[in-house]
Design an enzyme around this catalytic site. Structure first.
Site, PDB file in Angstrom:
ATOM      1  CD  GLU A 154      43.992  48.358  43.742  1.00 23.97           C
ATOM      2  OE1 GLU A 154      44.454  49.396  44.247  1.00 23.97           O
ATOM      3  OE2 GLU A 154      43.027  48.348  42.954  1.00 23.97           O
ATOM      4  CD  GLU A 167      44.179  53.515  40.027  1.00 22.68           C
ATOM      5  OE1 GLU A 167      44.091  53.566  38.784  1.00 22.68           O
ATOM      6  OE2 GLU A 167      43.369  52.930  40.729  1.00 22.68           O
ATOM      7  CG  ASN A 184      38.953  55.014  39.938  1.00 25.62           C
ATOM      8  OD1 ASN A 184      38.612  55.952  39.235  1.00 25.62           O
ATOM      9  ND2 ASN A 184      40.060  54.328  39.707  1.00 25.62           N
ATOM     10  NE  ARG A 192      44.084  54.985  31.690  1.00 25.16           N
ATOM     11  CZ  ARG A 192      44.674  53.872  31.236  1.00 25.16           C
ATOM     12  NH1 ARG A 192      45.652  53.938  30.356  1.00 25.16           N
ATOM     13  NH2 ARG A 192      44.270  52.697  31.646  1.00 25.16           N
ATOM     14  N   GLY A 199      35.459  51.729  40.792  1.00 24.94           N
ATOM     15  CA  GLY A 199      35.096  52.950  40.087  1.00 24.94           C
ATOM     16  C   GLY A 199      34.025  52.778  39.041  1.00 24.94           C
ATOM     17  CB  THR A 212      44.628  49.151  34.351  1.00 26.71           C
ATOM     18  OG1 THR A 212      44.482  50.563  34.498  1.00 26.71           O
ATOM     19  CG2 THR A 212      46.049  48.751  34.703  1.00 26.71           C
ATOM     20  CG  HIS A 270      40.403  46.308  36.783  1.00 21.96           C
ATOM     21  ND1 HIS A 270      40.961  47.502  36.394  1.00 21.96           N
ATOM     22  CD2 HIS A 270      39.804  45.811  35.694  1.00 21.96           C
ATOM     23  CE1 HIS A 270      40.732  47.701  35.116  1.00 21.96           C
ATOM     24  NE2 HIS A 270      40.013  46.700  34.674  1.00 21.96           N
ATOM     25  CG  HIS A 307      44.981  55.728  36.162  1.00 19.41           C
ATOM     26  ND1 HIS A 307      44.789  54.569  35.458  1.00 19.41           N
ATOM     27  CD2 HIS A 307      46.266  56.100  35.903  1.00 19.41           C
ATOM     28  CE1 HIS A 307      45.903  54.242  34.806  1.00 19.41           C
ATOM     29  NE2 HIS A 307      46.806  55.172  35.053  1.00 19.41           N
ATOM     30  CG  HIS A 353      35.193  55.734  34.400  1.00 17.92           C
ATOM     31  ND1 HIS A 353      35.763  55.820  33.151  1.00 17.92           N
ATOM     32  CD2 HIS A 353      35.825  54.709  35.027  1.00 17.92           C
ATOM     33  CE1 HIS A 353      36.674  54.868  33.014  1.00 17.92           C
ATOM     34  NE2 HIS A 353      36.729  54.179  34.142  1.00 17.92           N
ATOM     35  NE  ARG A 413      42.746  56.682  28.160  1.00 17.39           N
ATOM     36  CZ  ARG A 413      43.024  55.405  27.886  1.00 17.39           C
ATOM     37  NH1 ARG A 413      42.169  54.467  28.205  1.00 17.39           N
ATOM     38  NH2 ARG A 413      44.128  55.066  27.288  1.00 17.39           N
TER      39      ARG A 413
END
Ligand code: PXP
Length: 257
Positions: free
Chosen positions: A155, A74, A11, A49, A221, A105, A199, A47, A14, A53
């Site tokens: 997931e 995502e 992921n 969003r 990630g 999340t 996660h 992801h 970031h 962000r």
């Protein structure tokens, strides 16, 4: 014995978070995705969003155009995100819950209570040939709901296990959370769901999850990108890959002994 290859989805959100802190283009998440591919990632996860962000709409186009690995996008179950997914047609879409104020999340989707809402999104994505997964807590009722929704993949949100590990390492709370994941992964197989997990995974928490034979893919990630500050992205991903492979091989060996 099950020693099937455990896929690693990296992921890259970031990398985009750091870029966005200053605007401009550095560090580029697409460059990170290329490096992840060279370091042994099997897929790239990102992801999009509502508040953008992390990655941007333009990042998705660039990832799809320039990365050979499958993209797992995502998204929240909204019309805006559905339109974007149908326009870009990534390999996979993972439907996640999204609250504007949350830092990350925080929990899984409510596939039980949200059945009627989710049915529309799962159907549209499936019809477009996009592999759909639902990000759910390791809870049997949620898995049954995911199967009833005809999602091919779930997931499992393993954040509670990772948080417990921060507090008591291999203590009772961690073992209880791990047992929930093991039970949920077994239930996935019975329900005909492909099982992924993600996660909060780190070098310290990945092995017990990687050892679960029904788990086919891990999406990781924040830790990888954070660790890259100290050892570089290539080394960070390679170490994770090797811990996953080692745990998988040892678990396969133990089962066949
Ligand atoms: N899987 C899903 C569905 C997620 O939403 C996230 C976080 O964006 C991850 C995996 C990766 O979690 P982490 O960044 O904590 O490794």
């Amino acid at each position: 014995m099950n020693q099937t290859h455990l896929r690693l989805g990296v992921n890259i959100d970031h990398v985009a978070t750091i870029r966005n802190a200053r605007g401009g283009g550095h560090p580029d998440p697409v460059r990170a995705a290329r490096q992840a591919a060279a370091a042994g990632a099997d897929g790239i996860t990102a992801h999009l969003r509502e508040d953008r962000r992390h990655i941007s709409d333009n990042d998705i186009s660039r990832l799809i155009d320039s990365i050979d690995l499958p993209l797992n996008l995502e998204i929240a179950a909204t019309e805006e995100m559905l339109d974007i997914a149908l326009r870009h047609r990534p390999h996979a879409a993972c439907i996640v819950p999204e609250k504007r104020q949350e830092v990350t999340t925080e929990g899984g989707l409510d596939a039980v209570g949200g059945h009627n809402h989710l049915q529309y999104y799962v159907g549209k994505l499936r019809d477009a040939g996009i592999r759909v997964s639902l990000f759910v807590d390791p809870d049997i009722a949620q898995l049954e709901a995911a199967a009833a929704l005809r999602a091919p993949v779930v997931e499992l949100h393993v954040g509670a296990y990772c948080e417990a590990h921060l507090e008591d390492r291999v203590g009772a709370r961690t073992q209880a959370e791990l047992a929930r994941i093991v039970g949920a992964a077994a239930a996935c197989a019975e329900l005909g769901l492909e099982c992924h997990a993600g996660h909060g995974l780190t070098f310290d928490t990945v092995a017990p999850v990687a050892a679960i034979p029904q788990v086919m893919e891990l999406n990781i990630g924040h830790f990888l990108i954070g660790e890259a500050i100290f050892c570089g992205l290539d080394a960070s991903i390679r170490r994770m890959r090797s811990l996953m492979d080692q745990a998988r091989a040892e678990a396969g060996g133990a089962r066949s002994a």
